[in-house]
Design an enzyme around this catalytic site. Structure first.
Site, short mmCIF file in Angstrom:
data_model
loop_
_atom_site.label_atom_id
_atom_site.label_comp_id
_atom_site.label_asym_id
_atom_site.label_seq_id
_atom_site.Cartn_x
_atom_site.Cartn_y
_atom_site.Cartn_z
N TYR A 152 0.83 -1.20 0.00
CA TYR A 152 0.00 0.00 0.00
C TYR A 152 0.87 1.26 0.00
O TYR A 152 0.63 2.19 -0.78
CB TYR A 152 -0.92 0.00 1.22
CG TYR A 152 -1.76 1.25 1.34
CD1 TYR A 152 -2.89 1.42 0.55
CD2 TYR A 152 -1.42 2.26 2.23
CE1 TYR A 152 -3.68 2.57 0.64
CE2 TYR A 152 -2.19 3.41 2.33
CZ TYR A 152 -3.31 3.56 1.54
OH TYR A 152 -4.08 4.70 1.63
N LYS A 156 1.09 4.26 -2.95
CA LYS A 156 0.81 5.67 -2.70
C LYS A 156 2.02 6.55 -2.98
O LYS A 156 1.87 7.73 -3.32
CB LYS A 156 0.30 5.86 -1.27
CG LYS A 156 -1.08 5.24 -1.05
CD LYS A 156 -2.10 5.81 -2.04
CE LYS A 156 -3.48 5.25 -1.89
NZ LYS A 156 -4.45 5.83 -2.85
#
Length: 257
Positions: A152, A156
């Site tokens: 994750y 990002k």
């Protein structure tokens, strides 16, 4: 008044952003990953400029989303809001990619390349992107043991770097990244400290405002204030290597200026 495409606008911050823009008199193109999800948009859909449907986990459906948006017309802004937080396993899309990479990184890249160039691009990131600095050698998690939090964070970081890369490549486009904070959405949970209106405010402001403070590019924002992102996101060499890797994984080239 502007026309704005918001990905992942069936719920959460995407829906809140769409609602805010519509309430302010702007035209909004909504997005849902399935017909069933689109049905939940009935009230907003009746006020919108259109609803496009497609699952960002699928490269083929992501292409159809771009086609649907282009059929509506040129957008003034695109808010790349859709994303997933963590997945217990790497998973595998129809194209063989890790699920988090496909939704959070590959899909916004593909849509950026395939949708007619808007005046403004906004990519939703996270403060956790700072934990994603590292090698691009295994961007698709085919060699490393699966680590959902790391995956994750990396995804990002990718979208911040993409936003900054676009600011360099397309100087006529305002391209920025936003950390909306830990908001009280289905993803964030009821105990999150940031209310949903605060969570959506920066991206909608960047999409439509004529405030000189909003008419900038290659910035990383948190609650209407500029912050310093991870150093790697600002590195042109990292940006270029990322774009080359995404082009190889998707077979979609990013147009030059």
């Amino acid at each position: 008044m502007a026309i704005v495409f918001v990905t992942g606008s069936a719920d959460g911050l995407g829906r809140a952003a769409a609602q805010s823009l519509l309430n302010d008199g702007h035209r909004v193109v909504l997005h849902a990953r399935s017909a069933e999800r689109a049905a939940t948009l009935a009230e907003l859909a009746s006020r919108s400029a259109g609803v496009v449907v497609g699952d960002l986990r699928s490269a083929a459906e992501t292409r159809t989303i771009a086609d649907q948006v282009n059929a509506i017309g040129r957008m003034d802004a695109v808010i790349h809001n859709a994303g997933v937080y963590t997945e217990r396993g790497r998973g595998s899309t129809a194209e063989g990619h890790a699920g988090i990479l496909a939704i959070n990184t590959l899909a916004p890249y593909m849509l950026t390349a395939l949708i007619e160039r808007p005046g403004r691009l906004i990519y939703l990131s996270s403060g956790l992107h700072r934990g994603g600095e590292g090698s691009l050698d295994d961007i698709d998690w085919t060699k490393r043991p699966w680590d959902p939090a790391r995956a994750y964070a990396e995804s990002k970081l990718h979208v911040v770097a993409l936003a900054f890369a676009l600011a360099r490549r397309w100087p006529q486009v305002l391209s920025n990244a936003v950390d909306p904070g830990w908001a009280r959405t289905k993803m964030g949970g009821p105990g999150a400290p940031v209310d949903i209106d605060t969570g959506q405010r920066t991206q909608t402001w960047l999409a439509v405002s004529d405030d000189p403070c909003a008419l900038v590019s290659a910035r990383y924002w948190h609650h209407l204030r500029q912050e310093q992102p991870a150093s790697q996101a600002m590195d042109p060499d990292f940006q270029d290597r990322l774009i080359a890797s995404l082009g190889e994984l998707t077979n979609v080239g990013l147009p030059e200026a």
